[in-house]
Design an enzyme around this catalytic site. Sequence first.
Site, PDB file in Angstrom:
ATOM      1  N   GLU A   1      -9.828  -2.247   5.117  1.00 25.86           N
ATOM      2  CA  GLU A   1     -10.488  -1.958   6.384  1.00 25.86           C
ATOM      3  C   GLU A   1     -11.754  -2.804   6.523  1.00 25.86           C
ATOM      4  OE1 GLU A   1      -8.970  -0.123   8.439  1.00 25.86           O
ATOM      5  OE2 GLU A   1      -8.168   1.709   7.585  1.00 25.86           O
TER       6      GLU A   1
ATOM      7  N   HIS B   1      -7.394  -4.979   9.943  1.00 18.91           N
ATOM      8  CA  HIS B   1      -7.066  -4.722   8.534  1.00 18.91           C
ATOM      9  C   HIS B   1      -5.751  -5.396   8.142  1.00 18.91           C
ATOM     10  CE1 HIS B   1      -4.943  -0.671   9.636  1.00 18.91           C
ATOM     11  NE2 HIS B   1      -4.016  -1.567   9.377  1.00 18.91           N
TER      12      HIS B   1
ATOM     13  N   ASN C   1      -7.831  -3.116  13.998  1.00 20.56           N
ATOM     14  CA  ASN C   1      -9.221  -3.445  13.643  1.00 20.56           C
ATOM     15  C   ASN C   1      -9.287  -4.646  12.695  1.00 20.56           C
ATOM     16  OD1 ASN C   1      -8.253  -2.396  11.283  1.00 20.56           O
ATOM     17  ND2 ASN C   1      -9.644  -0.651  11.177  1.00 20.56           N
TER      18      ASN C   1
ATOM     19  N   ASP D   1       0.809  -1.212   0.000  1.00 24.17           N
ATOM     20  CA  ASP D   1       0.000   0.000   0.000  1.00 24.17           C
ATOM     21  C   ASP D   1       0.847   1.269   0.000  1.00 24.17           C
ATOM     22  OD1 ASP D   1       0.921  -0.506   2.587  1.00 24.17           O
ATOM     23  OD2 ASP D   1      -1.072  -0.912   3.391  1.00 24.17           O
TER      24      ASP D   1
END
Length: 251
Positions: free
Chosen positions: A143, A138, A136, A67
């Site tokens: 996400e 990811h 979370n 990313d």
Amino acid sequence: MQLIQAKDYDDMSRKAANIISAQVIMKPNCVLGLATGSTPLGTYSNLINWYKKGDLDFSQVSSVNLDEYRGLPADNDQSYRYFMKTNLFDQVNIDQSRTYVPNGMEPDSDKACRDHDNIINELGGIDLQLLGLGLNGHIGFNEPADEFPKGTHCVDLTQSTIEANSRFFASIDEVPTQAYTMGIQSIMLAKKILIIASGANKAEIIAKAFLGPVTPEVPASILQMHPDVTLVADEAALSAYLKQKSEMEAN
Ligand code: F6R
């Protein structure tokens, strides 16, 4: 999933670096999928040391990163290209023209994403994908969502990710709100996946991702479906997973 238990961060880093170095030794022209963040720093530093000792040769390796922030140029010290140059590429003999990070400065997001997917395809896919794990759940910047995204795409970062990443910026207002990220399908197509985690703050999400239901609400849970995943994590990160697993086995 193969679990490798490490004592602490340094032990996790050494074990993860050993797996990556085995990949490079076994297939010198392999394609490594790489991650940024705090977790892989120790792994990269071991790889650099072993390269400097003459034990590793990256001259034929290609790499693809997961990313990049949208809107950050390569020379911005918070861009992921800059992170990779500083923490790995500039310190080993990898040919930097064969290191691919999504182009954060490409304003046409469809093009930025298509280009990254095309590169992965042209390289013949990823041999070993290194992943960190977000609080979370990811992976990359995939996400929690209603469905698993497939190829590289542009994402709006969640507040929890922006807050977690703000520690690297002068203020939270400077954290970019969008990123280009490889999708779940691109990650799942990697031949091998190595996911690393350290510290008590990852304990709850590791248990959820590897023992809970497979759901796009916890993106990393999809890894339960991959045929060749290795999780290297330290005691603190594994505390909830090991407890829950032994409870499940007792029932
Ligand atoms: C980084 C990335 C992220 C991180 C994750 C964990 O390229 O894709 O998914 O791996 O946010 O970050 P750390 O390692 O900082 O806890």
